[in-house]
Design an enzyme around this catalytic site. Structure first.
Site, PDB file in Angstrom:
ATOM      1  N   LYS A 136     -50.238  86.380 -33.404  1.00  0.00           N
ATOM      2  CA  LYS A 136     -49.766  87.575 -32.714  1.00  0.00           C
ATOM      3  C   LYS A 136     -48.303  87.431 -32.334  1.00  0.00           C
ATOM      4  O   LYS A 136     -47.499  88.351 -32.525  1.00  0.00           O
ATOM      5  CB  LYS A 136     -50.605  87.847 -31.471  1.00  0.00           C
ATOM      6  N   ASP A 195     -52.751  92.846 -29.738  1.00  0.00           N
ATOM      7  CA  ASP A 195     -53.027  92.275 -28.421  1.00  0.00           C
ATOM      8  C   ASP A 195     -54.261  92.968 -27.850  1.00  0.00           C
ATOM      9  O   ASP A 195     -54.959  93.694 -28.554  1.00  0.00           O
ATOM     10  CB  ASP A 195     -51.810  92.412 -27.490  1.00  0.00           C
TER      11      ASP A 195
END
Length: 221
Positions: A120, A138
């Protein structure tokens, strides 16, 4: 969602967040990388409170290495997991100096080899700093994608793969910012505010939240 619904949904988000960008404060690719690493399991607001002093003391990887774990920890101790993050920030800075000439690399493989950098974080840096059409997932994006039907999956990896596959190429890079802001401020975890969502039409969430009832005016006697 069908391809037509996906485009309509994302266009509605784009109109809602026309100036969408990361809410993390940064002044360079290096400070962006550090800020994103610090934001894991912490709010952007909490990170923004500590990074001005941190970046003033260590604006470059070389300066961050010189600052060391202990002093970095003192500057970021109000955010979650600060001890581990201090070590990671110093170590990734050492790696940048030793392996990349002090520059942040622009490939996912190289980024993910840095301390504290997962997929991420790498995707955010590639998207924001290098204008690559990545779709970082997220908690906000994961929730919104599953709830709306934009891209469903039981894991972050599955949702990312679904979004990468389904979002039109011309919308892919900016969609990350639209989804994060919408998930953070409208499509909230406990109670989505569907009554003020501009994308509620294409959204497939069946139990849309109605607007709260207005409280009756109090009579003053």
């Amino acid at each position: 969602m069908t391809p037509e619904e996906i485009r309509a949904f994302l266009l509605d988000l784009a109109r809602t967040w026309p100036d969408a960008k990361t809410e993390l404060h940064y002044t360079s690719t290096f400070s962006l990388l550090v800020a994103v690493v610090l934001s894991a399991q912490a709010t952007d607001a909490s990170v923004n409170r500590v990074t001005p002093a941190l970046f003033a003391a260590a604006p470059t990887p070389q300066a961050m290495v010189a600052l060391g774990d202990e002093k970095v920890g003192e500057l970021i101790r109000t955010i979650g997991l600060w001890r581990a993050k201090a070590k990671n920030v110093v170590e990734l800075s050492r790696q940048l100096v030793a392996e990349h000439g002090g520059q942040v690399p622009s490939t996912r493989d190289a980024l993910e080899k840095l301390a504290g950098v997962g997929r991420k974080t790498a995707n955010v840096v590639l998207n924001v700093a290098f204008d690559q059409p990545t779709v970082p997932v997220d908690t906000h994006v994961f929730r919104l994608a599953n709830r709306s039907g934009l891209g469903r999956g039981k894991t972050v990896a599955a949702v990312e793969a679904a979004l990468e596959r389904r979002i039109p190429p011309d919308m892919k890079r900016d969609s990350h910012h639209w989804m994060i802001l919408h998930g953070r401020y409208v499509c909230k975890a406990r109670k989505p505010e569907c009554w003020r969502c501009a994308a509620s039409g294409p959204c497939l969430f069946p139990a849309k939240t109605p607007a709260p009832r207005a409280k009756p005016a109090r009579t003053i006697r």
